[in-house]
Design a protein around this motif. Structure first.
Motif, PDB file in Angstrom:
ATOM      1  N   LEU A   1      -5.199  -8.812   4.113  1.00  0.00           N
ATOM      2  CA  LEU A   1      -4.572  -7.239   6.025  1.00  0.00           C
ATOM      3  C   LEU A   1      -4.773  -6.304   5.124  1.00  0.00           C
ATOM      4  CD1 LEU A   1      -1.873  -9.943   6.744  1.00  0.00           C
ATOM      5  CD2 LEU A   1      -4.051  -9.528   7.715  1.00  0.00           C
ATOM      6  N   MET A   2      -4.321  -6.310   3.801  1.00  0.00           N
ATOM      7  CA  MET A   2      -4.298  -4.682   3.108  1.00  0.00           C
ATOM      8  C   MET A   2      -6.045  -4.211   3.126  1.00  0.00           C
ATOM      9  SD  MET A   2      -1.522  -4.273   3.096  1.00  0.00           S
ATOM     10  CE  MET A   2      -1.823  -2.607   1.747  1.00  0.00           C
TER      11      MET A   2
ATOM     12  N   GLY B   1      -5.214   1.260  -6.949  1.00  0.00           N
ATOM     13  CA  GLY B   1      -5.394   1.472  -5.324  1.00  0.00           C
ATOM     14  C   GLY B   1      -6.510   0.285  -4.880  1.00  0.00           C
ATOM     15  N   TYR B   2      -7.287   0.748  -3.531  1.00  0.00           N
ATOM     16  CA  TYR B   2      -8.423   0.064  -3.878  1.00  0.00           C
ATOM     17  C   TYR B   2      -9.957   0.190  -4.164  1.00  0.00           C
ATOM     18  CZ  TYR B   2      -6.480  -0.635   1.151  1.00  0.00           C
ATOM     19  OH  TYR B   2      -5.676  -1.216   1.643  1.00  0.00           O
TER      20      TYR B   2
ATOM     21  N   GLY C   1      -9.693   0.256   4.337  1.00  0.00           N
ATOM     22  CA  GLY C   1      -8.151   0.099   4.585  1.00  0.00           C
ATOM     23  C   GLY C   1      -7.403   1.304   4.559  1.00  0.00           C
ATOM     24  N   ILE C   2      -6.000   0.952   4.412  1.00  0.00           N
ATOM     25  CA  ILE C   2      -4.602   1.573   4.503  1.00  0.00           C
ATOM     26  C   ILE C   2      -4.805   3.264   4.493  1.00  0.00           C
ATOM     27  CG2 ILE C   2      -3.710   0.366   4.746  1.00  0.00           C
ATOM     28  CD1 ILE C   2      -1.772   0.914   2.414  1.00  0.00           C
ATOM     29  N   ASP C   3      -5.725   4.214   3.390  1.00  0.00           N
ATOM     30  CA  ASP C   3      -5.002   5.159   2.673  1.00  0.00           C
ATOM     31  C   ASP C   3      -6.101   5.520   2.069  1.00  0.00           C
ATOM     32  OD1 ASP C   3      -4.883   3.392   0.689  1.00  0.00           O
ATOM     33  OD2 ASP C   3      -2.751   4.028   0.584  1.00  0.00           O
TER      34      ASP C   3
ATOM     35  N   ALA D   1       0.178  -2.188   8.441  1.00  0.00           N
ATOM     36  CA  ALA D   1      -0.333  -4.019   7.507  1.00  0.00           C
ATOM     37  C   ALA D   1       1.129  -4.043   6.480  1.00  0.00           C
ATOM     38  CB  ALA D   1      -1.565  -2.795   7.112  1.00  0.00           C
ATOM     39  N   ARG D   2       1.354  -3.052   6.234  1.00  0.00           N
ATOM     40  CA  ARG D   2       2.427  -3.744   4.954  1.00  0.00           C
ATOM     41  C   ARG D   2       3.649  -3.695   5.308  1.00  0.00           C
ATOM     42  NH1 ARG D   2       3.393   2.280   2.800  1.00  0.00           N
ATOM     43  NH2 ARG D   2       5.471   0.972   1.425  1.00  0.00           N
TER      44      ARG D   2
END
Length: 453
Positions: A388-389, A323-324, A297-299, A433-434
Motif C-alpha cells: 500500500l505504501m 525510505g523507498y 509512493g507517498i513522498d 495511505a498512512r
C-alpha cells in the motif's frame, strides 16, 4: 531563475474527499518504514539473537549495508535524528576504530561470498570525516563486503561540510549517488530551523560531485516548516530544478520536541496548520510532475530514467528505514550507534548512545540492544502495508490477507476500491495511505508519532 508555471490555488486542487472528517489532519501515525514500527522494538532481541540471524544468511547472498555517522559540526534544530555535535576530529577517530571493529564482528558471523548490493552512509554528517578517514572506512567495508554487480553507493552530503578532497575520496571509493539535504532555500525558514545553507553552496556541492564523476543526485526537501508558505515553496522548487536532481524526497516535517529537545527552539506558532501542510505538498507534487518527475509512493519523486521510477513501474519498489528503495537484498544490516538492521527474521537496533555502542563493540559483542522478531501475522500485515505504501494497492493471496484488506476497505469506503481480492487506493485518496496502514497495524496506538500529513 523563475520558470513559467501557473501556480494552482487551493480551490483548484483535487479535494473530492473530506480529509478532515476522515481524520487526516488530526492523526499522528508511524511513517511505516518498518512493520511493526520501531516504537514496538523491545529488549527481547539482543546480541545473541542478532548473531543467529546473521549466521542464517545464505552463502553468496547480496546484502545491503547502512553506516551511521552520528556527528555534526552544527546541530540543526529541525532534526530528530540521533546526532551529537563536535568541533574536532578526535571523536571521529575513536568512532571510526569502533566501526572497523564492528565491521569485522559482523563479517565473521556471515557466510562466504556475501556481496553488497547497496551501501549508504548517513547521519549525522558523514562528510564530516576527513578524506583519509573516508578512504580508511571505505577500505574496511570493501575488504569485508565487495560490491555486487550493479551496486549503488550513496552518501548524505552536507553542502556546508564538503570539499574537493573529501568528494574525490568518496568517488574513488565507488560512490554512485549523493544525497543532498536542502530542506528549504528561504532565508527566514532556514534561520528558524537553525540550518543556514545558501543556494550557491548547494549548487557548488552538486557541481563538485558531478566533476568527480558522480552524476546521480538525490535532494531532500521538507514541507510543513515554520514560516513556509506556497510562495517560499515555489521559490525553493525553482532553485532546486536549476540543479537538475534525479530524485527528490519530499518529507513532512515532524515536530516531535519530546523526542528531539532541540526542536523546542522552533516556534510552534510559525508552523503551518495541517490543511496548509497538505496544500504545500500538493503544490510541490504538481510542480514536480509538470517538470517530468514521476511520483513514487507517498513522498518521493524521480525522473523516468531513474532506477527507482523503473522499480515503481515494475511493482518491485520496496520500503525500509531509508525510505523507498529498489534494493533487491533481503537483509539490510545497520552499523554504528542507533543503526537498525532489517533481516528476514526481524529487526535489530544498536545501542543509540555512542558510549554504550562503543563499550559493547570493544567488549567483543554485537551492539544490539533491542528489536523485534517477526511473527506470521507481522509478515502478513507488513507485506500488505508495504504494498500500500509503495503501490497504493495490495492483493490478497490468502483468506487471512483478504480479511485484513476487507476490514480496511470497510473503514475507508469512499477512499478505496476493493473487489474481494485487490484493494486500490483512489488517486485523490493517496494522502490517506498512512491512515490505511495504521488501520491494518495490529500494534496501532495513539502514541506520539509524526503527523499523518
Amino acid at each position: 531563475m523563475r520558470r513559467e508555471f501557473e501556480q494552482p490555488s487551493n480551490n483548484t486542487m483535487k479535494k473530492s474527499l473530506d480529509f478532515a472528517t476522515l481524520g487526516l489532519f488530526d492523526a499522528r501515525v508511524p511513517r511505516y518504514t518498518s512493520y511493526p514500527p520501531a516504537t514496538q522494538f523491545a529488549d527481547k532481541v539482543g546480541p545473541a539473537q542478532m548473531a543467529r540471524w546473521l549466521e542464517a544468511t545464505p552463502e553468496g547472498a547480496q546484502i545491503s549495508l547502512y553506516i551511521h555517522i552520528p556527528f555534526c559540526r552544527r546541530l540543526c534544530w529541525f532534526c530528530a535524528c540521533r546526532t551529537q555535535g563536535t568541533a574536532t576530529t578526535k571523536p571521529l577517530h575513536a568512532y571510526l576504530n569502533t566501526l572497523k571493529t564492528e565491521i569485522a564482528q559482523v563479517r565473521a558471523r556471515l557466510p562466504d561470498g556475501v556481496t553488497l548490493s547497496r551501501l549508504h552512509w548517513g547521519g549525522g554528517t558523514p562528510t564530516l570525516l576527513p578524506a583519509d578517514m573516508i578512504t580508511e572506512l571505505a577500505g574496511a567495508v570493501s575488504d569485508a563486503f565487495p560490491f555486487a554487480q550493479g551496486y549503488d553507493f550513496s552518501v548524505e552530503i552536507d553542502p556546508c561540510e564538503i570539499d574537493a578532497a573529501r568528494m574525490d575520496a568518496l568517488a574513488a571509493a565507488g560512490m554512485t549517488r549523493v544525497s543532498v539535504g536542502v530542506q528549504d532555500f528561504d532565508p527566514q525558514v532556514q534561520a528558524t530551523i537553525g540550518r543556514i545553507q545558501s543556494f550557491d553552496d548547494t549548487a557548488a556541492a552538486i557541481a563538485m560531485a558531478r566533476d568527480a564523476g558522480v552524476h546521480s543526485v538525490n535532494a531532500d526537501l521538507l514541507f510543513g516548516l515554520p514560516h513556509q508558505d506556497e510562495s517560499t515553496m515555489m521559490a525553493t522548487l525553482d532553485h532546486l530544478m536549476a540543479l537538475s536532481p534525479d530524485r527528490i524526497a519530499l518529507y513532512g516535517y515532524a515536530h516531535v520536541p519530546w523526542m528531539a529537545r532541540r526542536q523546542n527552539l522552533i516556534p510552534t506558532d510559525a508552523l503551518p496548520e495541517p490543511q496548509a501542510r497538505l496544500s504545500l505538498f500538493e503544490l510541490a507534487e504538481t510542480v514536480l510532475v509538470a517538470d517530468g518527475f514521476v511520483p513514487i509512493g507517498i513522498d518521493h519523486f524521480a525522473l523516468p530514467s531513474d532506477s527507482m521510477a523503473k522499480a515503481a513501474a515494475k511493482g518491485t519498489l520496496r520500503r525500509n528505514f531509508q525510505g523507498y528503495t529498489d534494493d533487491p537484498a533481503k537483509a539490510l544490516i545497520g552499523l554504528g550507534a542507533s543503526a537498525i538492521s532489517q533481516l528476514p527474521q526481524g529487526y535489530a537496533q544498536n545501542d543509540p548512545a555512542t558510549a554504550g555502542y562503543t563499550a559493547s563493540v570493544r567488549a567483543g559483542e554485537l551492539a544490539t540492544v533491542r528489536g523485534h522478531a517477526l511473527s506470521a501475522d507481522d509478515r502478513l500485515r507488513g507485506g500488505l502495508i508495504e504494498r500500500l505504501m509503495c503501490d497504493f494497492a495490495a492483493t490478497a493471496v490468502t483468506p487471512a490477507e483478504r480479511d485484513v484488506l476487507q476490514d480496511a476497505a470497510l473503514a475507508f469506503p469512499d477512499a478505496v476500491e476493493f473487489d474481494g481480492a485487490r484493494l486500490v487506493i483512489h488517486n485523490e485518496a493517496h494522502p490517506l495511505a498512512r491512515l490505511l496502514a495504521h488501520h491494518i497495524d495490529a500494534y496501532a496506538t495513539s502514541g506520539r508519532h509524526a503527523p499523518a500529513i
